[in-house]
Scaffold this active site. Sequence first.
Site, PDB file in Angstrom:
ATOM      1  N   HIS A  53       0.829  -1.204   0.000  1.00 12.52           N
ATOM      2  CA  HIS A  53       0.000   0.000   0.000  1.00 12.52           C
ATOM      3  C   HIS A  53       0.862   1.252   0.000  1.00 12.52           C
ATOM      4  O   HIS A  53       0.538   2.260   0.617  1.00 12.52           O
ATOM      5  CB  HIS A  53      -0.973  -0.028   1.180  1.00 12.52           C
ATOM      6  CG  HIS A  53      -2.008  -1.073   0.978  1.00 12.52           C
ATOM      7  ND1 HIS A  53      -1.808  -2.383   1.347  1.00 12.52           N
ATOM      8  CD2 HIS A  53      -3.205  -1.026   0.372  1.00 12.52           C
ATOM      9  CE1 HIS A  53      -2.855  -3.092   1.004  1.00 12.52           C
ATOM     10  NE2 HIS A  53      -3.722  -2.297   0.398  1.00 12.52           N
ATOM     11  N   HIS A  57      -1.780   2.816  -5.254  1.00 11.86           N
ATOM     12  CA  HIS A  57      -2.007   1.380  -5.078  1.00 11.86           C
ATOM     13  C   HIS A  57      -3.487   1.058  -5.208  1.00 11.86           C
ATOM     14  O   HIS A  57      -4.318   1.951  -5.251  1.00 11.86           O
ATOM     15  CB  HIS A  57      -1.494   0.914  -3.704  1.00 11.86           C
ATOM     16  CG  HIS A  57      -2.264   1.489  -2.560  1.00 11.86           C
ATOM     17  ND1 HIS A  57      -1.966   2.726  -2.004  1.00 11.86           N
ATOM     18  CD2 HIS A  57      -3.327   1.019  -1.867  1.00 11.86           C
ATOM     19  CE1 HIS A  57      -2.807   2.979  -1.019  1.00 11.86           C
ATOM     20  NE2 HIS A  57      -3.662   1.959  -0.916  1.00 11.86           N
ATOM     21  N   ASP A  59      -6.553  -1.338  -3.458  1.00 12.92           N
ATOM     22  CA  ASP A  59      -6.975  -2.201  -2.364  1.00 12.92           C
ATOM     23  C   ASP A  59      -7.813  -3.341  -2.925  1.00 12.92           C
ATOM     24  O   ASP A  59      -8.914  -3.109  -3.429  1.00 12.92           O
ATOM     25  CB  ASP A  59      -7.829  -1.429  -1.345  1.00 12.92           C
ATOM     26  CG  ASP A  59      -7.014  -0.527  -0.441  1.00 12.92           C
ATOM     27  OD1 ASP A  59      -5.781  -0.597  -0.482  1.00 12.92           O
ATOM     28  OD2 ASP A  59      -7.624   0.246   0.316  1.00 12.92           O
ATOM     29  N   HIS A  63      -7.655  -7.113   1.381  1.00 10.02           N
ATOM     30  CA  HIS A  63      -7.033  -6.146   2.294  1.00 10.02           C
ATOM     31  C   HIS A  63      -7.815  -6.054   3.607  1.00 10.02           C
ATOM     32  O   HIS A  63      -7.224  -5.932   4.677  1.00 10.02           O
ATOM     33  CB  HIS A  63      -6.947  -4.785   1.606  1.00 10.02           C
ATOM     34  CG  HIS A  63      -6.289  -3.702   2.391  1.00 10.02           C
ATOM     35  ND1 HIS A  63      -5.137  -3.887   3.113  1.00 10.02           N
ATOM     36  CD2 HIS A  63      -6.619  -2.394   2.535  1.00 10.02           C
ATOM     37  CE1 HIS A  63      -4.791  -2.749   3.682  1.00 10.02           C
ATOM     38  NE2 HIS A  63      -5.676  -1.837   3.354  1.00 10.02           N
TER      39      HIS A  63
END
Length: 175
Positions: A53, A57, A59, A63
């Site tokens: 992260h 980035h 997710d 995550h």
Amino acid sequence: MPFVAPQRVIDVSVPNGVGQHVYPGDPEPRIESVRRIADGDPCNLSLLHMGSHTGTHVDAPYHFLADGPRLGEVPLDRMVGACVVADLRGRRAIDAAALRGVETAPGDILVCLTDNSARWSAPEFQRDFTFITRDAADVLVERGVRAVGMDYLSIEEFGSPDFPVHHRLLGPGCS
């Protein structure tokens, strides 16, 4: 043959490197030289150490969801394509009211332009970044938005103990 207007691809990523902002508790990026042409090697090669992260980035649901798909299992087309850019500068939080004037359709990618874009030039991580509220996340899920882009390291208010925005968006598969 019908005319198709050319589309622009706009790279909104931030460069990764030593000294960049990282979320408190995340690993600092390190770059180590493995091979160097200047040392007689046939090529230059670096080893990168950084958290998943770091900087720009994505997710993946995994995550925050123990059984959610990992990034390699999320189809790339969920995150690539035409998008709606919402100018939401001047707000501390993006709430449902802020989204009333933003037109989205099911399947859209929403990119939020906020005051966060200027925060990258600060010398260290900025804890007072603009974030998305739970009621705004509800609106985005109800509208069927397939991905949400923010211009800083998190979509969640700093210090959140239970991350309701991440859970709300990642649960139905919004990246």
